[in-house]
Structure formats: structure tokens, C-alpha cells
Motif scaffolding. Structure first.
Motif, PDB file in Angstrom:
ATOM      1  N   LEU A   8       0.862  -1.180   0.000  1.00 42.79           N
ATOM      2  CA  LEU A   8       0.000   0.000   0.000  1.00 42.79           C
ATOM      3  C   LEU A   8       0.901   1.234   0.000  1.00 42.79           C
ATOM      4  N   LYS A   9       0.796   2.049  -1.034  1.00 41.70           N
ATOM      5  CA  LYS A   9       1.684   3.203  -1.189  1.00 41.70           C
ATOM      6  C   LYS A   9       1.666   4.098   0.049  1.00 41.70           C
ATOM      7  N   ASP A  10       2.854   4.488   0.481  1.00 38.78           N
ATOM      8  CA  ASP A  10       3.076   5.388   1.615  1.00 38.78           C
ATOM      9  C   ASP A  10       2.816   4.764   2.981  1.00 38.78           C
ATOM     10  N   CYS A  11       2.559   3.469   3.032  1.00 41.10           N
ATOM     11  CA  CYS A  11       2.356   2.756   4.290  1.00 41.10           C
ATOM     12  C   CYS A  11       3.626   1.949   4.548  1.00 41.10           C
ATOM     13  N   PHE A  12       4.304   2.231   5.671  1.00 39.88           N
ATOM     14  CA  PHE A  12       5.623   1.674   5.935  1.00 39.88           C
ATOM     15  C   PHE A  12       5.688   0.911   7.244  1.00 39.88           C
ATOM     16  N   ILE A  13       6.478  -0.173   7.238  1.00 40.72           N
ATOM     17  CA  ILE A  13       6.845  -0.878   8.464  1.00 40.72           C
ATOM     18  C   ILE A  13       8.180  -0.295   8.911  1.00 40.72           C
ATOM     19  N   ILE A  14       8.237   0.137  10.157  1.00 40.71           N
ATOM     20  CA  ILE A  14       9.444   0.740  10.722  1.00 40.71           C
ATOM     21  C   ILE A  14      10.015  -0.224  11.758  1.00 40.71           C
ATOM     22  N   ILE A  67      -9.431  18.227   5.778  1.00 43.06           N
ATOM     23  CA  ILE A  67      -8.204  18.910   6.190  1.00 43.06           C
ATOM     24  C   ILE A  67      -7.670  18.381   7.523  1.00 43.06           C
ATOM     25  N   TYR A  68      -8.475  17.590   8.229  1.00 46.40           N
ATOM     26  CA  TYR A  68      -8.051  17.022   9.514  1.00 46.40           C
ATOM     27  C   TYR A  68      -7.600  15.567   9.393  1.00 46.40           C
ATOM     28  N   ALA A  69      -7.432  15.078   8.171  1.00 41.33           N
ATOM     29  CA  ALA A  69      -6.945  13.702   7.986  1.00 41.33           C
ATOM     30  C   ALA A  69      -5.632  13.536   8.744  1.00 41.33           C
ATOM     31  N   GLN A  70      -5.477  12.382   9.361  1.00 42.92           N
ATOM     32  CA  GLN A  70      -4.294  12.129  10.197  1.00 42.92           C
ATOM     33  C   GLN A  70      -3.426  11.025   9.615  1.00 42.92           C
ATOM     34  N   ALA A  71      -2.131  11.256   9.620  1.00 40.70           N
ATOM     35  CA  ALA A  71      -1.158  10.179   9.466  1.00 40.70           C
ATOM     36  C   ALA A  71      -0.792   9.765  10.888  1.00 40.70           C
ATOM     37  N   LYS A  72      -0.473   8.483  11.064  1.00 39.69           N
ATOM     38  CA  LYS A  72      -0.171   7.968  12.402  1.00 39.69           C
ATOM     39  C   LYS A  72       1.063   7.080  12.344  1.00 39.69           C
ATOM     40  N   LEU A  73       1.806   7.083  13.414  1.00 41.95           N
ATOM     41  CA  LEU A  73       2.876   6.127  13.619  1.00 41.95           C
ATOM     42  C   LEU A  73       2.477   5.329  14.849  1.00 41.95           C
ATOM     43  N   PHE A 112       3.669   2.987   9.929  1.00 42.62           N
ATOM     44  CA  PHE A 112       3.277   4.343   9.547  1.00 42.62           C
ATOM     45  C   PHE A 112       2.024   4.226   8.698  1.00 42.62           C
ATOM     46  N   VAL A 113       0.951   4.846   9.190  1.00 40.90           N
ATOM     47  CA  VAL A 113      -0.358   4.816   8.546  1.00 40.90           C
ATOM     48  C   VAL A 113      -0.573   6.175   7.885  1.00 40.90           C
ATOM     49  N   PRO A 114      -0.612   6.227   6.548  1.00 43.12           N
ATOM     50  CA  PRO A 114      -0.752   7.524   5.885  1.00 43.12           C
ATOM     51  C   PRO A 114      -2.149   8.122   6.022  1.00 43.12           C
ATOM     52  N   LYS A 115      -2.234   9.406   5.755  1.00 47.08           N
ATOM     53  CA  LYS A 115      -3.534  10.090   5.712  1.00 47.08           C
ATOM     54  C   LYS A 115      -4.432   9.359   4.717  1.00 47.08           C
ATOM     55  N   PHE A 131       0.267   2.621  21.449  1.00 43.46           N
ATOM     56  CA  PHE A 131       0.725   4.007  21.428  1.00 43.46           C
ATOM     57  C   PHE A 131       0.769   4.497  19.987  1.00 43.46           C
ATOM     58  N   TYR A 132       0.294   5.727  19.769  1.00 44.99           N
ATOM     59  CA  TYR A 132       0.412   6.270  18.423  1.00 44.99           C
ATOM     60  C   TYR A 132       0.595   7.770  18.422  1.00 44.99           C
ATOM     61  N   LYS A 133       1.397   8.186  17.447  1.00 47.72           N
ATOM     62  CA  LYS A 133       1.674   9.593  17.199  1.00 47.72           C
ATOM     63  C   LYS A 133       0.800  10.020  16.023  1.00 47.72           C
ATOM     64  N   CYS A 134       0.238  11.228  16.079  1.00 55.08           N
ATOM     65  CA  CYS A 134      -0.619  11.741  15.005  1.00 55.08           C
ATOM     66  C   CYS A 134      -0.068  13.071  14.505  1.00 55.08           C
ATOM     67  N   ASP A 135      -0.213  13.313  13.207  1.00 55.80           N
ATOM     68  CA  ASP A 135       0.277  14.572  12.642  1.00 55.80           C
ATOM     69  C   ASP A 135      -0.802  15.653  12.569  1.00 55.80           C
ATOM     70  N   GLU A 136      -2.005  15.349  13.040  1.00 56.85           N
ATOM     71  CA  GLU A 136      -3.095  16.319  13.181  1.00 56.85           C
ATOM     72  C   GLU A 136      -3.790  16.056  14.507  1.00 56.85           C
ATOM     73  N   PHE A 137      -4.375  17.102  15.063  1.00 54.21           N
ATOM     74  CA  PHE A 137      -5.114  16.952  16.312  1.00 54.21           C
ATOM     75  C   PHE A 137      -6.436  16.230  16.063  1.00 54.21           C
ATOM     76  N   TYR A 138      -6.949  15.579  17.097  1.00 53.37           N
ATOM     77  CA  TYR A 138      -8.253  14.927  17.007  1.00 53.37           C
ATOM     78  C   TYR A 138      -9.327  15.976  16.781  1.00 53.37           C
TER      79      TYR A 138
END
Length: 180
Positions: A8-14, A67-73, A112-115, A131-138
Motif C-alpha cells: 500500500l503506497k506510503d504505508c511503511f513498516i518501521i 483537512i483534519y486527515a491524520q497520518a499515524k505512527l 506508519f499509517v498515511p492520511k 501508542f500512536y503519534k498523530c500529525d493532526e489533532f483529534y
């Protein structure tokens, strides 16, 4: 850290570098410079979330849109989960396709879960701290989801039907086909 792109494009295993000795371990869980170099994605995380759940809990499938779509780690601090993402980007070649991975405290993998992706997980261990980090607020008004047991998605949550614990909110989510 090593990075592997899923189908899946832009979806990464870290996979972070873990340094272990008789005292325990040390790992750098995120480094923005390395992440950008290895993925081509520049992101700034603004919110961290943590959940604790028991065996059989299924959370998802959730996302935020517009505009509030979130990417997550995402990662697991304790226990083990089946983590599932579904590409809900209508212009994507992999729209409607899913990716599943076991995340655990033991394997220390992150996803890494893309927008534009739906996300959910099932707790496979006695308990799990997720645990997850988000690049936009809820933003409640931009939240949407798809029912976890949508037959078209055919997700094997690895939890017997009688042991599944799902919130009433998640049981009432629509089918994936309603997104079109």
C-alpha cells in the motif's frame, strides 16, 4: 532504523535499531530526519495517544477526513495486537485493499499509517498498551469509520466471535461501500 514499504503506497513498516545488554535495551523510537530520508515523507507529529485494552478488544476501523486527515505512527508498548489498515483514498490504485501486521512489545515494529487510511487493531494478548503519534489533532467532526466485520474487507481479526469486545459506536459504523 530500517524501513520497508508495504504494497500500500506510503504505508511503511518501521523497525527501530534496538541495543540490548544485561541491563535491558535502548531504542530510538522515532527520528524525523531518518524517517524523511527513508520514506520521502516529511511529517510533524502534534499529538500522542495511548490506549490500554484486554484480550478480544477490537478498535476500529477509524479515520479522520478532509483537512483534519491524520497520518499515524503506531506501536505496542505492552502485549500484542493485530494491526489493520485499509486504503480509503479514492484516487489510490490500492483503494479498498488492506494490510495486516502483528505489532508487539517483543518485536518493537511500528507501522506508519498515511492520511486517508482506515485503522484498527485487535488485542491478541491478555492486555495491550497501544501508542500512536498523530500529525493532526483529534477533531470529532471529521471522524469517520467502517464496521470492523465488513464482509467485503474480509478481515480475520484472529479473535473468536464469542470473545470479541467491540464498542457500540464501532458496531454501528457503516460498510466500506458507503464511502464511495
Amino acid at each position: 532504523m530500517t524501513v520497508e514499504e508495504t504494497f500500500l503506497k506510503d504505508c511503511f513498516i518501521i523497525k527501530p535499531s534496538v541495543f540490548e545488554d544485561d541491563r535491558g535495551y535502548f531504542m530510538e523510537s522515532f527520528n524525523s530526519i531518518q524517517f524523511e530520508e527513508k520514506t520521502g515523507i516529511k511529517t510533524t507529529f502534534v499529538q500522542d495517544n495511548e490506549s490500554y485494552s484486554s484480550y478480544g478488544v477490537i478498535r476500529g476501523l477509524h479515520a479522520q477526513g478532509g483537512i483534519y486527515a491524520q497520518a499515524k505512527l503506531v506501536r505496542v508498548l505492552k502485549g500484542e495486537v493485530l494491526d489493520v489498515v485499509v486504503d480509503a483514498r479514492k484516487d489510490s490504485a490500492t483503494y479498498g485493499e488492506k494490510f495486516e501486521i502483528i505489532l508487539s512489545a517483543k518485536n518493537k515494529l511500528q507501522l506508519f499509517v498515511p492520511k486517508g487510511f482506515l485503522h484498527g487493531f485487535a488485542v491478541l494478548s491478555e492486555t495491550a498498551t497501544f501508542f500512536y503519534k498523530c500529525d493532526e489533532f483529534y477533531k470529532k467532526d471529521s471522524e469517520f469509520g467502517v464496521i470492523y466485520n465488513d464482509a467485503d474487507l474480509n478481515i480475520d481479526w484472529q479473535i473468536p466471535l464469542e470473545k470479541r469486545i467491540v464498542s457500540e459506536k464501532d458496531k454501528g459504523l457503516p460498510l466500506f461501500s458507503s464511502l464511495s
